[in-house]
Design an enzyme around this catalytic site. Structure first.
Site, PDB file in Angstrom:
ATOM      1  N   ARG A 280      19.340  13.973  22.392  1.00 50.69           N
ATOM      2  CA  ARG A 280      19.966  14.967  21.500  1.00 50.69           C
ATOM      3  C   ARG A 280      21.384  14.511  21.207  1.00 50.69           C
ATOM      4  O   ARG A 280      21.875  13.560  21.819  1.00 50.69           O
ATOM      5  CB  ARG A 280      20.008  16.323  22.203  1.00 50.69           C
ATOM      6  CG  ARG A 280      20.951  16.304  23.386  1.00 50.69           C
ATOM      7  CD  ARG A 280      21.058  17.628  24.115  1.00 50.69           C
ATOM      8  NE  ARG A 280      22.074  17.557  25.153  1.00 50.69           N
ATOM      9  CZ  ARG A 280      21.911  17.006  26.354  1.00 50.69           C
ATOM     10  NH1 ARG A 280      20.734  16.479  26.672  1.00 50.69           N
ATOM     11  NH2 ARG A 280      22.888  16.954  27.248  1.00 50.69           N
TER      12      ARG A 280
ATOM     13  N   HIS B  50      28.724  19.253  38.019  1.00 46.70           N
ATOM     14  CA  HIS B  50      27.864  18.638  37.000  1.00 46.70           C
ATOM     15  C   HIS B  50      28.101  19.208  35.612  1.00 46.70           C
ATOM     16  O   HIS B  50      27.264  19.049  34.734  1.00 46.70           O
ATOM     17  CB  HIS B  50      26.394  18.736  37.408  1.00 46.70           C
ATOM     18  CG  HIS B  50      26.134  18.079  38.715  1.00 46.70           C
ATOM     19  ND1 HIS B  50      26.208  16.706  38.869  1.00 46.70           N
ATOM     20  CD2 HIS B  50      25.895  18.585  39.943  1.00 46.70           C
ATOM     21  CE1 HIS B  50      26.005  16.408  40.151  1.00 46.70           C
ATOM     22  NE2 HIS B  50      25.821  17.527  40.811  1.00 46.70           N
TER      23      HIS B  50
ATOM     24  N   LYS C 188      12.394  11.756  35.015  1.00 46.78           N
ATOM     25  CA  LYS C 188      13.252  10.680  35.537  1.00 46.78           C
ATOM     26  C   LYS C 188      12.433   9.436  35.855  1.00 46.78           C
ATOM     27  O   LYS C 188      12.827   8.318  35.527  1.00 46.78           O
ATOM     28  CB  LYS C 188      13.953  11.167  36.798  1.00 46.78           C
ATOM     29  CG  LYS C 188      15.095  12.126  36.561  1.00 46.78           C
ATOM     30  CD  LYS C 188      15.879  12.319  37.832  1.00 46.78           C
ATOM     31  CE  LYS C 188      17.115  13.150  37.615  1.00 46.78           C
ATOM     32  NZ  LYS C 188      17.777  12.913  36.335  1.00 46.78           N
TER      33      LYS C 188
ATOM     34  N   GLU D  52      17.037   6.276  45.712  1.00 52.17           N
ATOM     35  CA  GLU D  52      17.907   5.215  45.177  1.00 52.17           C
ATOM     36  C   GLU D  52      19.012   4.917  46.169  1.00 52.17           C
ATOM     37  O   GLU D  52      19.390   5.785  46.956  1.00 52.17           O
ATOM     38  CB  GLU D  52      18.599   5.675  43.886  1.00 52.17           C
ATOM     39  CG  GLU D  52      17.740   5.965  42.718  1.00 52.17           C
ATOM     40  CD  GLU D  52      18.552   6.556  41.565  1.00 52.17           C
ATOM     41  OE1 GLU D  52      18.004   6.650  40.461  1.00 52.17           O
ATOM     42  OE2 GLU D  52      19.722   6.931  41.769  1.00 52.17           O
TER      43      GLU D  52
HETATM   44  C1  MV4 Z   1      23.767   9.208  41.407  1.00 57.46           C
HETATM   45  C2  MV4 Z   1      25.026   9.176  42.056  1.00 57.46           C
HETATM   46  C3  MV4 Z   1      25.276   8.170  42.996  1.00 57.46           C
HETATM   47  N1  MV4 Z   1      24.319   7.258  43.288  1.00 57.46           N
HETATM   48  N2  MV4 Z   1      22.840   8.262  41.713  1.00 57.46           N
HETATM   49  C4  MV4 Z   1      24.472  13.381  39.141  1.00 57.46           C
HETATM   50  C5  MV4 Z   1      23.553  14.091  38.215  1.00 57.46           C
HETATM   51  C6  MV4 Z   1      22.791  13.038  37.569  1.00 57.46           C
HETATM   52  N3  MV4 Z   1      23.429  12.749  36.280  1.00 57.46           N
HETATM   53  C7  MV4 Z   1      22.842  11.837  38.458  1.00 57.46           C
HETATM   54  N4  MV4 Z   1      23.985  12.041  39.294  1.00 57.46           N
HETATM   55  C8  MV4 Z   1      24.364  11.115  40.197  1.00 57.46           C
HETATM   56  N5  MV4 Z   1      23.464  10.150  40.507  1.00 57.46           N
HETATM   57  C9  MV4 Z   1      23.113   7.320  42.657  1.00 57.46           C
HETATM   58  N6  MV4 Z   1      22.178   6.399  42.960  1.00 57.46           N
HETATM   59  C10 MV4 Z   1      25.974  10.169  41.718  1.00 57.46           C
HETATM   60  C11 MV4 Z   1      25.627  11.125  40.811  1.00 57.46           C
HETATM   61  C12 MV4 Z   1      26.637  12.119  40.512  1.00 57.46           C
HETATM   62  C13 MV4 Z   1      27.233  12.154  39.246  1.00 57.46           C
HETATM   63  C14 MV4 Z   1      26.848  11.274  38.255  1.00 57.46           C
HETATM   64  C15 MV4 Z   1      27.474  11.349  37.016  1.00 57.46           C
HETATM   65  C16 MV4 Z   1      28.470  12.295  36.774  1.00 57.46           C
HETATM   66  C17 MV4 Z   1      28.837  13.172  37.750  1.00 57.46           C
HETATM   67  C18 MV4 Z   1      28.218  13.125  39.001  1.00 57.46           C
HETATM   68  C19 MV4 Z   1      28.579  14.027  39.988  1.00 57.46           C
HETATM   69  C20 MV4 Z   1      27.959  13.979  41.211  1.00 57.46           C
HETATM   70  C21 MV4 Z   1      26.987  13.018  41.468  1.00 57.46           C
END
Ligand code: MV4
Length: 673
Positions: free
Chosen positions: A294, A237, A118, A202
């Site tokens: 991918r 997720h 990341k 973040e």
């Molecule tokens: C976040 C967020 C809110 N704020 N970052 C979830 C797993 C990874 N893809 C990153 N994720 C998130 N990062 C910040 N700064 C909320 C999520 C998140 C999320 C993101 C995309 C799709 C589904 C999600 C479910 C829960 C949290």
């Protein structure tokens, strides 16, 4: 080289089948690899040749790099497609392929590695002027420094394990007082789960959407984006429903995201299919989240709105060709949605389910409906692999029309033998909040009650329909094909000039319903626990068209032994027919061809003239919900059946004549009258 002659697909299930289909359309031969559990799997059947990797567990089969390379060499394969999951983002696998002169149909190894971390990914994106969520992702892991950075962002903040992914190793910190404890816990979790406790912090976005861009780059420096997708509807997720294009995004922002994604890909000299994931905030700002190196599970929604075959693009690019389109050529039309049909139990918190697909009917495919699946009816869904049954993808000119297609397709998707999430998907696709796109990553949680409460059903109605089905099915079985109109084909004993209400005991959700079915001149009177229904019904194979008290129902039915499943709208109603079957042997009637009790003939199993072996069923009598099968006491020929289905028979009445086979003349003949 313009195109490969033969590729190996290092995967299974729907994606392996999907890749084979495109490869075959391009005239490319395919080698499948499989585990012992997948010997009869669809992807093996579709391939031109197949190589066994080893036992069912993935680590002994689909993850065995050495075995896969051995299979490639054995079959003269030129390139390997990893699909998604398994080894698709494994740099070591890509390297081993290269070391063995095999083309990896995917990105350069360096891209896999840099996007795997990341913080490395963020550093690269920062340099490519891709917007990042405000925060800190540096080398210095001093807690006080990171805490100060968190304070600069402003709470709430999100702590993320640098080596984490898919939501693992994330912690929301709502206020500074909670920071220390949360940081230490997240670090410990990172060390135990990913062997790396490094953290980034973040600004926490409270209602973001997950919007991703499909990018493609070739080996000649060209890069395009093929529109965007919204994948915000997730559960733990796991993406549940995905769509393209992402709804309600202003065109200039859409374009800015696409261009940022291509810029990012070209910043790392990307080649092949890639997906840049963004968090899209309510105020229209977007921030880089992750890059997947991918082909994604949800790529079909992009295929349907761009009318491009992304696997074909992958093969062409891996073979050194230029991108098939320039950015100006990319035209998006209409709207597409995808749901993932899973074997999982919604009543058990969506635990993966296993079982056999005893009954499997998929919606008719067309330019509007596509089913990507790796299974066929009769297949076993095992615990060894991801329990995906299929992806159901729809397209239409706009989102509302596409959503209607999805609702209808979900209704037409019928599965018995394993629990599935089809009912949940139907609720989701039919919900007002999804229709009005009140969607962000918290959608499912926010609408939990509406999505997870069981719909109230009129149980008696479905019990009556089940009894109607059983009656019609028995009639169809009992009808004397040579004389279908014969009065003998009525289920009631017209001979004794009184109507006989056929009894059933049907069990649903632990409720036993006492049911009787009385055939009348033009309909059935069905009584369910005292509630009467006037029923007319016609049964064509698995389609029951019935009218209950004037209300018309079109119902699909599947019966396996005594289990009856009705499919109506997006509802699946199951009931169990309670029949205590006692063979004549159980009631000391061994060897007798006489009626063991007063009752009704329900089925003639062997017509006059049939040769039978000792023990074969000859006729079935039923009374007080018990069925008895009268069996041949010796091998012989049924010379006459004295009764027909529906007839009443008295206790001890001779039911049929059975002549022993010549050489058996010495064996025990039936009792003399
Ligand atoms: C976040 C967020 C809110 N704020 N970052 C979830 C797993 C990874 N893809 C990153 N994720 C998130 N990062 C910040 N700064 C909320 C999520 C998140 C999320 C993101 C995309 C799709 C589904 C999600 C479910 C829960 C949290």
């Amino acid at each position: 080289m313009t195109m490969f002659n033969k590729i190996l697909i290092a995967n299974r299930g729907e994606i392996a089948c999907r890749i084979i289909q495109t490869a075959h359309q391009m005239g490319v031969k395919c080698v499948a690899v499989y585990s012992e559990a997948d010997r009869n799997a669809r992807h093996v059947a579709l391939a031109d040749e197949a190589v066994l990797l080893g036992p069912a567990p993935s680590r002994e089969s689909y993850l065995r790099i050495d075995k896969i390379i051995e299979a490639a060499k054995l079959t003269g394969t030129q390139a390997v497609h990893p699909g998604y999951g398994f080894l698709s983002e494994n740099a070591e696998f890509a390297q081993s392929l290269a070391d063995n002169g095999l083309v990896f149909i995917g990105p350069p190894i360096g891209a896999i590695e840099s996007m795997g971390s990341k913080s490395a990914a963020k550093t690269i994106m920062e340099r490519a002027n891709v917007p990042l969520v405000p925060g800190y992702h540096g080398e210095n892991q001093d807690r006080e420094l990171i805490k100060a950075e968190a304070g600069r962002c402003g709470y709430p903040v999100l702590l993320k394990a640098v080596a984490g992914g898919g939501g693992k190793g994330m912690r929301v910190v709502w206020k500074e007082a909670e920071f220390d404890e949360a940081f230490d816990a997240a670090k410990r979790e990172g060390e135990s789960s990913f062997n790396n406790g490094d953290m980034l912090v973040e600004k926490y976005l409270t209602k973001p959407r997950h919007v991703e861009i499909q990018v493609f780059c070739d080996r000649h420096g060209n890069g395009v984006y093929l529109g965007d997708r919204d994948c915000s509807v997730q559960r733990r997720h796991q993406k549940v429903i995905e769509e393209a294009p992402a709804p309600n995004i202003p065109a200039d922002i859409r374009q800015a995201m696409g261009e940022a994604a291509v810029q990012a890909a070209q910043a790392i000299e990307y080649v092949g299919a890639g997906t840049v994931e963004f968090l899209y905030d309510e105020d229209g700002s977007f921030y880089f989240m992750e890059m997947n190196t991918r082909l994604q599970v949800e790529h079909p929604v992009t295929e349907l709105v761009t009318r491009q075959d992304l696997v074909e693009w992958q093969l062409r690019i891996a073979a050194g060709q230029q991108l098939p389109l320039t950015q100006a050529d990319v035209i998006l039309r209409g709207h597409s949605l995808e749901v993932r049909v899973y074997a999982e139990d919604p009543d058990a918190d969506f635990m993966p389910a296993t079982g056999r697909l005893n009954y499997l009917r998929t919606p008719a495919e067309s330019r509007y409906v596509r089913v990507d699946t790796g299974v066929i009816e009769g297949d076993l869904i095992s615990h060894f692999y991801d329990p995906m049954i299929a992806k159901l993808i729809v397209w239409d000119e706009d989102r509302d029309l596409a959503l209607r297609r999805m609702q209808q397709a979900l209704e037409d998707y019928r599965i018995c033998g394993v629990k599935t999430n089809l009912g949940f998907l139907a609720k989701l696709a039919g919900s007002e909040s999804f229709k009005s796109f009140d969607v962000d990553t918290g959608f499912i949680e926010r609408h939990h009650d509406q999505l997870f409460t069981k719909t109230e059903i009129d149980e008696n109605r479905y019990i009556a329909l089940s009894a109607c089905y059983l009656t019609l099915a028995r009639k169809a079985q009992a009808v004397n094909p040579s004389d279908p109109s014969s009065p003998f084909n009525r289920l009631n004993s017209w001979r004794l000039n009184h109507n006989y209400a056929h009894p059933y005991a049907l069990i649903h959700a632990d409720n036993t319903h006492k049911v009787t079915v009385l055939e009348r001149d033009s309909d059935y009177l069905i009584n369910v626990d005292g509630v009467e229904f006037q029923v007319k019904g016609v049964l064509n194979n698995d389609q029951l068209n019935a009218t209950l008290n004037g209300h018309q129902f079109a119902v699909a039915v599947f019966q396996q032994d005594d289990a009856i499943t009705l499919f109506h709208d997006s509802l699946q109603f199951e009931c169990q027919r309670q029949v205590e079957i006692h063979d004549a042997a159980d009631s000391g009637q061994q060897g007798s061809l006489k009626a063991p009790m007063t009752g009704t003939v329900v089925a003639i199993l062997k017509a006059a003239g049939s040769q039978v072996e000792e023990g074969e069923g000859l006729i079935v009598i039923e009374a007080m919900k018990m069925e008895q099968t009268i069996r041949a006491p010796f091998a012989g020929t049924v010379s006459e059946q004295f009764f027909k289905p529906g007839d009443q028979v008295g206790d001890g009445v001779e039911l049929l004549a059975l002549e022993p086979l010549a050489e058996d003349a010495t064996s025990a003949a039936p009792e003399a009258e």
